[in-house]
Design an enzyme around this catalytic site. Structure first.
Site, PDB file in Angstrom:
ATOM      1  N   ASN A  58      19.520   6.024  18.169  1.00  0.00           N
ATOM      2  CA  ASN A  58      20.676   5.239  17.723  1.00  0.00           C
ATOM      3  C   ASN A  58      21.988   5.672  18.380  1.00  0.00           C
ATOM      4  O   ASN A  58      22.827   4.853  18.702  1.00  0.00           O
ATOM      5  CB  ASN A  58      20.776   5.198  16.191  1.00  0.00           C
ATOM      6  CG  ASN A  58      20.825   6.550  15.550  1.00  0.00           C
ATOM      7  OD1 ASN A  58      20.541   7.573  16.182  1.00  0.00           O
ATOM      8  ND2 ASN A  58      21.179   6.595  14.284  1.00  0.00           N
ATOM      9  N   GLY A 115      16.614  12.567  13.005  1.00  0.00           N
ATOM     10  CA  GLY A 115      15.721  11.418  12.912  1.00  0.00           C
ATOM     11  C   GLY A 115      15.423  11.109  11.466  1.00  0.00           C
ATOM     12  O   GLY A 115      16.211  11.441  10.573  1.00  0.00           O
ATOM     13  N   SER A 116      14.271  10.521  11.242  1.00  0.00           N
ATOM     14  CA  SER A 116      13.930  10.064   9.896  1.00  0.00           C
ATOM     15  C   SER A 116      13.535  11.234   9.001  1.00  0.00           C
ATOM     16  O   SER A 116      13.047  12.261   9.465  1.00  0.00           O
ATOM     17  CB  SER A 116      12.786   9.062   9.976  1.00  0.00           C
ATOM     18  OG  SER A 116      11.666   9.676  10.570  1.00  0.00           O
ATOM     19  N   THR A 117      13.724  11.046   7.705  1.00  0.00           N
ATOM     20  CA  THR A 117      13.336  12.075   6.740  1.00  0.00           C
ATOM     21  C   THR A 117      11.825  12.300   6.802  1.00  0.00           C
ATOM     22  O   THR A 117      11.349  13.439   6.697  1.00  0.00           O
ATOM     23  CB  THR A 117      13.801  11.666   5.326  1.00  0.00           C
ATOM     24  OG1 THR A 117      15.239  11.672   5.320  1.00  0.00           O
ATOM     25  CG2 THR A 117      13.309  12.619   4.257  1.00  0.00           C
ATOM     26  N   VAL A 139       9.673  12.044   9.446  1.00  0.00           N
ATOM     27  CA  VAL A 139       9.300  12.901  10.581  1.00  0.00           C
ATOM     28  C   VAL A 139       9.880  14.308  10.373  1.00  0.00           C
ATOM     29  O   VAL A 139       9.225  15.312  10.661  1.00  0.00           O
ATOM     30  CB  VAL A 139       9.761  12.277  11.924  1.00  0.00           C
ATOM     31  CG1 VAL A 139       9.545  13.250  13.080  1.00  0.00           C
ATOM     32  CG2 VAL A 139       9.005  10.980  12.186  1.00  0.00           C
ATOM     33  N   GLY A 140      11.087  14.385   9.818  1.00  0.00           N
ATOM     34  CA  GLY A 140      11.707  15.691   9.552  1.00  0.00           C
ATOM     35  C   GLY A 140      10.865  16.560   8.631  1.00  0.00           C
ATOM     36  O   GLY A 140      10.747  17.772   8.827  1.00  0.00           O
ATOM     37  N   GLU A 159      18.821  16.749  10.677  1.00  0.00           N
ATOM     38  CA  GLU A 159      19.804  15.708  10.317  1.00  0.00           C
ATOM     39  C   GLU A 159      19.000  14.448  10.069  1.00  0.00           C
ATOM     40  O   GLU A 159      18.472  13.857  11.004  1.00  0.00           O
ATOM     41  CB  GLU A 159      20.804  15.487  11.459  1.00  0.00           C
ATOM     42  CG  GLU A 159      21.654  16.696  11.820  1.00  0.00           C
ATOM     43  CD  GLU A 159      22.738  16.985  10.807  1.00  0.00           C
ATOM     44  OE1 GLU A 159      22.874  16.231   9.821  1.00  0.00           O
ATOM     45  OE2 GLU A 159      23.445  17.988  10.994  1.00  0.00           O
ATOM     46  N   CYS A 172      22.882   6.729  10.521  1.00  0.00           N
ATOM     47  CA  CYS A 172      22.501   7.535   9.350  1.00  0.00           C
ATOM     48  C   CYS A 172      23.645   7.598   8.341  1.00  0.00           C
ATOM     49  O   CYS A 172      23.415   7.781   7.154  1.00  0.00           O
ATOM     50  CB  CYS A 172      22.111   8.928   9.800  1.00  0.00           C
ATOM     51  SG  CYS A 172      23.368   9.690  10.817  1.00  0.00           S
ATOM     52  N   GLU A 221      25.998  20.320  11.939  1.00  0.00           N
ATOM     53  CA  GLU A 221      26.342  20.179  13.346  1.00  0.00           C
ATOM     54  C   GLU A 221      27.856  20.062  13.446  1.00  0.00           C
ATOM     55  O   GLU A 221      28.555  19.820  12.458  1.00  0.00           O
ATOM     56  CB  GLU A 221      25.657  18.942  13.935  1.00  0.00           C
ATOM     57  CG  GLU A 221      24.139  19.077  13.820  1.00  0.00           C
ATOM     58  CD  GLU A 221      23.330  18.198  14.745  1.00  0.00           C
ATOM     59  OE1 GLU A 221      23.441  16.980  14.609  1.00  0.00           O
ATOM     60  OE2 GLU A 221      22.570  18.749  15.566  1.00  0.00           O
TER      61      GLU A 221
HETATM   62  P1  NAP Z   1      12.258   9.219  14.118  1.00  0.00           P
HETATM   63  O1  NAP Z   1      11.150   8.242  14.192  1.00  0.00           O
HETATM   64  O2  NAP Z   1      12.187  10.286  13.112  1.00  0.00           O
HETATM   65  O3  NAP Z   1      12.396   9.830  15.583  1.00  0.00           O
HETATM   66  C1  NAP Z   1      13.375  10.776  15.950  1.00  0.00           C
HETATM   67  C2  NAP Z   1      12.885  11.590  17.111  1.00  0.00           C
HETATM   68  O4  NAP Z   1      11.734  12.334  16.717  1.00  0.00           O
HETATM   69  C3  NAP Z   1      12.448  10.765  18.317  1.00  0.00           C
HETATM   70  O5  NAP Z   1      12.782  11.465  19.488  1.00  0.00           O
HETATM   71  C4  NAP Z   1      10.949  10.696  18.141  1.00  0.00           C
HETATM   72  O6  NAP Z   1      10.250  10.486  19.347  1.00  0.00           O
HETATM   73  C5  NAP Z   1      10.661  12.087  17.599  1.00  0.00           C
HETATM   74  N1  NAP Z   1       9.402  12.203  16.863  1.00  0.00           N
HETATM   75  C6  NAP Z   1       8.668  11.204  16.284  1.00  0.00           C
HETATM   76  N2  NAP Z   1       7.552  11.732  15.725  1.00  0.00           N
HETATM   77  C7  NAP Z   1       7.577  13.064  15.945  1.00  0.00           C
HETATM   78  C8  NAP Z   1       6.707  14.142  15.597  1.00  0.00           C
HETATM   79  N3  NAP Z   1       5.592  13.944  14.908  1.00  0.00           N
HETATM   80  N4  NAP Z   1       7.060  15.388  15.980  1.00  0.00           N
HETATM   81  C9  NAP Z   1       8.202  15.608  16.661  1.00  0.00           C
HETATM   82  N5  NAP Z   1       9.042  14.637  17.028  1.00  0.00           N
HETATM   83  C10 NAP Z   1       8.754  13.369  16.663  1.00  0.00           C
HETATM   84  O7  NAP Z   1      13.642   8.520  13.873  1.00  0.00           O
HETATM   85  P2  NAP Z   1      14.196   7.255  14.594  1.00  0.00           P
HETATM   86  O8  NAP Z   1      13.405   6.081  14.093  1.00  0.00           O
HETATM   87  O9  NAP Z   1      14.248   7.461  16.056  1.00  0.00           O
HETATM   88  O10 NAP Z   1      15.710   7.240  14.073  1.00  0.00           O
HETATM   89  C11 NAP Z   1      16.076   6.714  12.851  1.00  0.00           C
HETATM   90  C12 NAP Z   1      16.270   7.791  11.794  1.00  0.00           C
HETATM   91  O11 NAP Z   1      17.115   8.839  12.240  1.00  0.00           O
HETATM   92  C13 NAP Z   1      16.939   7.277  10.545  1.00  0.00           C
HETATM   93  O12 NAP Z   1      16.247   7.701   9.398  1.00  0.00           O
HETATM   94  C14 NAP Z   1      18.332   7.913  10.572  1.00  0.00           C
HETATM   95  O13 NAP Z   1      18.935   8.073   9.323  1.00  0.00           O
HETATM   96  C15 NAP Z   1      18.067   9.177  11.232  1.00  0.00           C
HETATM   97  N6  NAP Z   1      19.301   9.684  11.833  1.00  0.00           N
HETATM   98  C16 NAP Z   1      19.949  10.733  11.238  1.00  0.00           C
HETATM   99  C17 NAP Z   1      21.136  11.208  11.769  1.00  0.00           C
HETATM  100  C18 NAP Z   1      21.864  12.365  11.145  1.00  0.00           C
HETATM  101  O14 NAP Z   1      22.682  12.950  11.828  1.00  0.00           O
HETATM  102  N7  NAP Z   1      21.610  12.721   9.907  1.00  0.00           N
HETATM  103  C19 NAP Z   1      21.661  10.632  12.913  1.00  0.00           C
HETATM  104  C20 NAP Z   1      20.980   9.563  13.487  1.00  0.00           C
HETATM  105  C21 NAP Z   1      19.788   9.117  12.937  1.00  0.00           C
HETATM  106  P3  NAP Z   1       9.817   9.008  19.863  1.00  0.00           P
HETATM  107  O15 NAP Z   1      10.638   8.030  19.126  1.00  0.00           O
HETATM  108  O16 NAP Z   1      10.085   9.071  21.303  1.00  0.00           O
HETATM  109  O17 NAP Z   1       8.358   8.860  19.575  1.00  0.00           O
END
Ligand code: NAP
Ligand code: MG
Length: 456
Positions: free
Chosen positions: A131, A207-209, A211-212, A229, A263, A436
């Protein structure tokens, strides 16, 4: 290596084809980062600061190209993309001040001298979403480099292009080979390999909660430091005594910015009942004025969603019988094949509705009416998340009371801003662990060493 097709979401068309890494490439990148670590930590603090400043200058020289690349690949308006690249430059400049200010303590003890040092961790793994690709990368990369760590960066497969540019620009700016390594590949393969790798000391993840959660569990196997985050479902609380015009003018940007894929999105707008009609009228004027369209068009206020998958997921929150109170315009039809979704306001909603509880990550806002301060705070805190939020009121004492009562990492009064380079950013509850930006981030890229020297 196989090939990855990078899509331009405003056209739903391939904009680049690049090699796609697997676990072997992650291992090779970690080995390069491990080999580069002793040299990088030994660079004097002044020289490391100078290199970070050179990197910031080089990124500034490339700002327009980077902004256009990010705008096309992430589908964000060019004006926003320029603003983000400005923050990238500012972030490297800010942390260029850190190497010479990583201070320890001297502690009075019996029988000798005691002192502490802030030591780099070693190889850190950075996992970044699609994003805000280069901005979120800079929030991790800049403090990591400043503290003397080396890096393996895994950008999201949907938006890897500016990370590859960063790798090239960093080398040209004089950051030594092996210090900053980018690996583009699927999260389930490359991300998880990085998380499990015994030579990686820390994972910084955004990323997402969901995956986190998995990352925190997997990182436990090697006692890695982890900062997370994660998602949010933040409240924008509008009291009846507020400047309603200002609150309503600001609200659309706070939830529809980046097409709602933020987010920090203040996606629950809580409005005190007596102000409801006036606020909704002003909100409608602001929402219908948003121009949704081509990200490279200067007047565009909102672009498409990132992918077909996101479009489907967001649509599921607005079924045919949803209480749509306001709907903006968006491109549609066979001549506009991008992933378009109009800015949408659902009202009145209950905080128990699915759209009020789950992170939608799209341009959909829920307006929830409330009666009085106590109910506002109860609704705002009734969520698993705690990332950002706002309070609009002219009552200063209430503003202070409410900011203390809200369970959230970042809160603003009579403003919807969340992020500044010099102030800490991060979540309470299931929105994350660690901070951060600002001085706090450096704590997460160093370990404290205590040294005792006997003098008696
Ligand atoms: P995501 O699906 O969790 O992916 C984030 C990153 O993690 C991507 O690089 C993804 O790689 C990688 N990933 C996926 N599965 C993984 C695994 N099993 N092990 C290690 N890494 C893995 O999140 P998203 O859909 O890209 O982003 C949306 C989410 O991010 C939302 O929930 C949003 O709230 C959150 N977000 C939070 C913040 C904050 O600062 N709090 C900021 C921005 C976004 P690939 O996609 O390349 O497979
Ligand atoms: Mg994902």
């Amino acid at each position: 290596m196989s090939t990855l097709q990078v899509i331009e979401p405003s056209k739903a068309k391939v904009m680049a084809e690049i090699p796609r890494a697997g676990a072997e490439e992650v291992d090779a990148a970690v080995a390069r980062a491990k080999a580069a670590f002793p040299g990088w930590r030994a660079v004097s603090p002044g020289d490391r600061a100078a290199l970070l400043r050179r990197l910031a200058d080089a990124l500034e020289d490339a700002l327009e190209d980077l902004a256009r690349l990010e705008a096309r690949n992430a589908g964000k308006p060019i004006g926003d993309a320029r603003g983000e690249m400005g923050m990238v430059v500012e972030t490297y400049r800010y942390y260029a001040g850190a190497p010479e200010r990583l201070l320890g303590h001297t502690i009075p003890v019996a029988g000798g001298v005691d002192m502490t040092f802030r030591e780099p961790l070693g190889v850190v793994g950075l996992i970044v979403p699609w994003n805000f690709p280069l901005v979120i990368t800079s929030w991790k990369c800049a403090p990591a480099l400043a503290a003397g760590n080396t890096i393996v960066l895994k950008p999201a497969e949907l938006t890897p292009l500016t990370a590859l540019e960063l790798e090239r620009i960093a080398l040209e700016a004089g950051i030594p080979e092996g210090v900053l390594n980018v690996v583009v590949g699927p999260g389930s393969v490359c991300g998880s390999r990085l998380v499990e790798h015994p030579d990686v000391a820390k994972i910084a993840f955004t990323g997402s909660t969901e995956v986190g959660c998995g990352i925190a569990a997997a990182a436990a196997g090697t006692i890695k430091r982890v900062t997370l985050e994660l998602g949010g479902k933040s409240a924008n609380i509008v009291f009846a005594d507020a400047d309603l015009e200002a609150a309503a003018a600001s609200a659309p940007g706070a939830v529809f910015g980046n097409s709602g894929q933020d987010c920090c999105a203040r996606s629950r707008i809580l409005v005190e009942r007596p102000a409801m009609d006036d606020f909704m009228a002003a909100l409608e004027r602001a929402v219908t004025a948003i121009k949704v369209g081509d990200p490279l068009e200067e007047s565009t206020g909102m672009g498409p969603l990132i992918s077909a998958g996101r479009l489907e997921a967001v649509g599921s929150f607005v079924p045919d019988d949803a209480p749509v109170a306001i709907r903006g315009a968006a491109p549609s039809g066979p001549d506009n094949p991008g992933y378009w979704f109009p800015p949408t306001v659902l009202a009145p909603m209950s905080n128990d509705d699915r759209a009020s509880r789950e992170e939608i990550f799209g341009p959909v806002a829920c307006v929830i009416p409330f009666d009085g301060e106590e109910e506002a705070l109860r609704i705002a805190n009734d969520t698993i998340y705690g990332l950002s939020g706002s309070i609009w009121t002219r009552d200063g004492a209430r503003a202070l009371r409410a900011t203390r009562a809200l369970e959230t990492g970042v809160i603003s009064v009579n403003s919807n801003s969340s992020v500044r380079v010099s102030t800490p950013f991060g979540g309470f509850k299931q929105s994350g662990v660690g901070r951060e930006l600002g001085p706090d981030a450096l704590d997460h890229y160093t370990d404290v060493k205590n040294v005792f020297v006997a003098t008696d």
